[in-house]
Design an enzyme around this catalytic site. Sequence first.
Site, PDB file in Angstrom:
ATOM      1  N   TYR A 122      22.976  -3.861   4.042  1.00 31.75           N
ATOM      2  CA  TYR A 122      23.562  -4.230   5.341  1.00 31.75           C
ATOM      3  C   TYR A 122      23.132  -5.643   5.797  1.00 31.75           C
ATOM      4  O   TYR A 122      23.462  -6.050   6.912  1.00 31.75           O
ATOM      5  CB  TYR A 122      23.335  -3.145   6.406  1.00 31.75           C
ATOM      6  CG  TYR A 122      21.906  -2.812   6.769  1.00 31.75           C
ATOM      7  CD1 TYR A 122      21.116  -3.697   7.493  1.00 31.75           C
ATOM      8  CD2 TYR A 122      21.358  -1.576   6.424  1.00 31.75           C
ATOM      9  CE1 TYR A 122      19.823  -3.382   7.845  1.00 31.75           C
ATOM     10  CE2 TYR A 122      20.055  -1.249   6.775  1.00 31.75           C
ATOM     11  CZ  TYR A 122      19.294  -2.155   7.482  1.00 31.75           C
ATOM     12  OH  TYR A 122      18.005  -1.841   7.842  1.00 31.75           O
ATOM     13  N   GLY A 144       0.800  -1.225   0.000  1.00 28.03           N
ATOM     14  CA  GLY A 144       0.000   0.000   0.000  1.00 28.03           C
ATOM     15  C   GLY A 144       0.828   1.268   0.000  1.00 28.03           C
ATOM     16  O   GLY A 144       0.331   2.342  -0.370  1.00 28.03           O
ATOM     17  N   THR A 145       2.069   1.164   0.437  1.00 26.61           N
ATOM     18  CA  THR A 145       2.886   2.381   0.586  1.00 26.61           C
ATOM     19  C   THR A 145       4.308   2.139   0.066  1.00 26.61           C
ATOM     20  O   THR A 145       4.729   0.997  -0.145  1.00 26.61           O
ATOM     21  CB  THR A 145       3.009   2.784   2.087  1.00 26.61           C
ATOM     22  OG1 THR A 145       3.503   1.661   2.818  1.00 26.61           O
ATOM     23  CG2 THR A 145       1.688   3.246   2.655  1.00 26.61           C
TER      24      THR A 145
END
Length: 281
Positions: free
Chosen positions: A148, A18-19
């Site tokens: 990382y 959604g984002t």
Amino acid sequence: MFSADLLAGQTILITGGGTGLGRAMALRFAGLGAKVGICGRRPDPLAATVADIRAAGGTAASAMCDVRDPVSVKMMVDSLEAELGPLTGLVNNAAGNFLSAAEDLSPNAFDTVIKIVLNGTFHTTSEVGRRWIERKNGGAILSIVTTYAWMGSAFVLPSACAKAGVLAMTRSLAVEWATYGIRSNAIAPGPFPTDGAFSRLMAGDIEEQVKKQIPLGRFGRPEELADLAVYMMAPGASYMNGECVVLDGGEWLKTGQEFGHYTDFDRGAVKQIFQSMKRSR
Ligand code: COA
């Protein structure tokens, strides 16, 4: 860069779609003909992304889900497959992260990120993977990790541990599930300016300093990550398996290299210094 129907015939689930980067991938996949299922914890961003995809002529559906909960994952996959048909692709994008000194982490703080990133990726992967094994049609898994994952990083210890686990999962399944026609790959992005990530990870005026660590001199654009994801999910990438593609403007190489910081200075001045050192030898 791609033919308009490159992903036609595919049905792809994007967790956290959604984002942020998940949304960027959802819009791009749908624009190239895929049916897109997205899930997340908050209904509003899910509804907005589905509406935007449909408004652009694409096909999308959403289901609320907390990937930490395997029951919620199963219900979400059931609901999306009922609406869109059988999944052919899975993008493990949902994540949780925040800055904290390791010594300040409570057990629950550590658990929370591990449960979202590592356990959540396992829950979606095993739910979808089992269906694919049973159906004998194969599938493509793409997990969003980070550079990382292998470098480790200060101040995001739970995320570093969890993403390292997701990378190990990616490579393990690339071998174990290849026999079922299931490919498993990852993308390791550097910093991409999305609200979810930057509001949690970029304290004060650190952004400009971080940008200086990136040889290409800028952050990534979500569309650039979406395009790489398209390629890795597309039929043309059918021989890519177990790969982790870095998309960070060269950042991790520079920060890991002994003399990379010379690139922060004016190149002419740096060359003069090198010349003067040569003469004085
Ligand atoms: N520093 C230290 N500890 C923190 C913290 C922070 N910034 N934010 C949360 N925690 C701890 C809480 O104190 C809690 O531990 P406690 O019970 O011992 O106090 C634990 O983490 C869980 O926090 P809570 O807020 O209840 O979890 P949540 O499930 O509501 O939220 C997060 C999960 C914390 C990961 C939240 O940031 C989130 O929802 N993120 C999703 C999106 C995201 O992170 N995107 C970025 C991806 S790069």
